[in-house]
Design an enzyme around this catalytic site. Structure first.
Site, short mmCIF file in Angstrom:
data_model
loop_
_atom_site.label_atom_id
_atom_site.label_comp_id
_atom_site.label_asym_id
_atom_site.label_seq_id
_atom_site.Cartn_x
_atom_site.Cartn_y
_atom_site.Cartn_z
N GLU A 11 -1.65 8.95 4.14
CA GLU A 11 -2.94 8.34 4.43
C GLU A 11 -3.27 8.28 5.92
OE1 GLU A 11 -2.89 4.41 2.70
OE2 GLU A 11 -0.72 4.28 2.89
N ASP A 49 -7.75 4.80 4.11
CA ASP A 49 -7.02 4.77 5.38
C ASP A 49 -7.09 6.12 6.10
OD1 ASP A 49 -5.64 2.12 5.85
OD2 ASP A 49 -5.04 2.50 3.79
N ASP A 78 15.04 -4.14 -8.79
CA ASP A 78 15.84 -5.05 -9.58
C ASP A 78 14.98 -5.88 -10.53
OD1 ASP A 78 18.21 -4.16 -8.57
OD2 ASP A 78 18.58 -5.87 -7.26
N HIS A 107 -1.96 -5.08 -1.20
CA HIS A 107 -3.24 -5.71 -0.91
C HIS A 107 -3.65 -6.79 -1.90
CE1 HIS A 107 -4.11 -3.08 2.42
NE2 HIS A 107 -3.96 -2.00 1.68
N ARG A 141 3.27 -0.96 -6.22
CA ARG A 141 3.13 -0.54 -4.82
C ARG A 141 3.74 -1.64 -3.95
NH1 ARG A 141 -2.21 1.47 -1.53
NH2 ARG A 141 -3.16 -0.48 -2.25
#
Length: 259
Positions: free
Chosen positions: A152, A178, A87, A48, A73
């Site tokens: 969620e 959510d 990576d 987000h 995230r």
């Protein structure tokens, strides 16, 4: 030299409370401020916030100056996204919208090298292994991954035993915003039905021997969640704390200078 020891993974496995903050501003300066404040972890929110891989790498480098555990995230639970972020040097990942045990198992496989998983063998030319300077990186890289999956939705709550019981999942994080929307209480994560679902989910996560996490902004409820059994506690975001501080500052200034 091998992959760095994952402090967050061990703390969660030991049941130690880990308090952290969301990073949504994508500002290296704000992140540097957070890193020196004393939080246990900080989460780079690739779902987000305006993060591309280069910005994520910059944030990881900034947090690397401090005794804090960086978490990324990812925007979606896809192998190619996870491979790229790992990576870049992320050992701690939060994957959103994991609704089933099968999806959780797929995410475990995406974070591990073969034969335990299917992570691509590219760390030798990437930051994860210091561009090839960590000769023994592959020896213990799988063991140092901390995978946090997000429950969620109502479906995730129904499947919580399978999700939490998945080998390789270290923590299940409940997304109250959510979840409340999916339960028909959009914008009201404090609704009694939502709180009941969260309490049930935390109990099942703990019964599976895994850490339970949540993000919550109200200081008055922090003790409640700790008592419930949450040990991975998000207590705000850089964006929200700045907004609140700015509003409070202006309110106080208006009050002091009015009349």
């Amino acid at each position: 030299m091998t992959a760095p020891e994952n402090k967050l993974k061990r703390a969660l496995a030991a049941g130690q409370m880990q308090i952290g903050l969301w990073l949504n501003l994508a500002s290296p300066s704000a992140t540097e401020l957070v890193g020196g404040t004393g939080y246990d972890w900080a989460l780079i929110d690739g779902e987000h916030a305006p993060y591309d891989p280069t910005a994520i790498q910059t944030q990881l480098r900034v947090l690397g100056q401090f005794d804090i555990s960086p978490i990324v995230r990812v925007p979606i639970g896809e192998d190619w996204v996870i491979k790229q972020v790992m990576d870049l040097g992320a050992q701690n990942l939060l994957v959103p919208m994991v609704d089933t045990g099968a999806h959780a198992a797929q995410m475990v496989a995406a974070t591990r090298y073969a034969p335990e998983g299917r992570r691509g063998m590219g760390a030798g030319v990437a930051r994860a292994a210091r561009f090839g300077q960590i000769d023994g990186y592959l020896d213990n890289a799988n063991d140092e991954v901390c995978l946090i999956v997000q429950a969620e939705t109502r479906l995730a709550v129904e499947n919580i035993d399978e999700i939490a019981g998945t080998d390789g999942v270290d923590c299940v994080f409940i997304g109250p915003a959510d979840l409340s929307a999916d339960m028909g209480h959009r914008g009201n994560p404090g609704h009694a039905e939502v709180k009941e679902a969260i309490a049930h989910t935390v109990a099942r996560i703990r019964a599976a021997g895994k850490a339970a996490g949540i993000l919550h902004y109200d200081h008055a409820d922090f003790a409640y969640y700790a008592k419930l059994g949450v040990t991975f506690l998000g207590v705000g975001s850089d964006a929200t704390l700045l907004r609140v501080a700015l509003g409070d500052n202006l309110r106080d200034a208006r009050a002091a200078t009015s009349g």
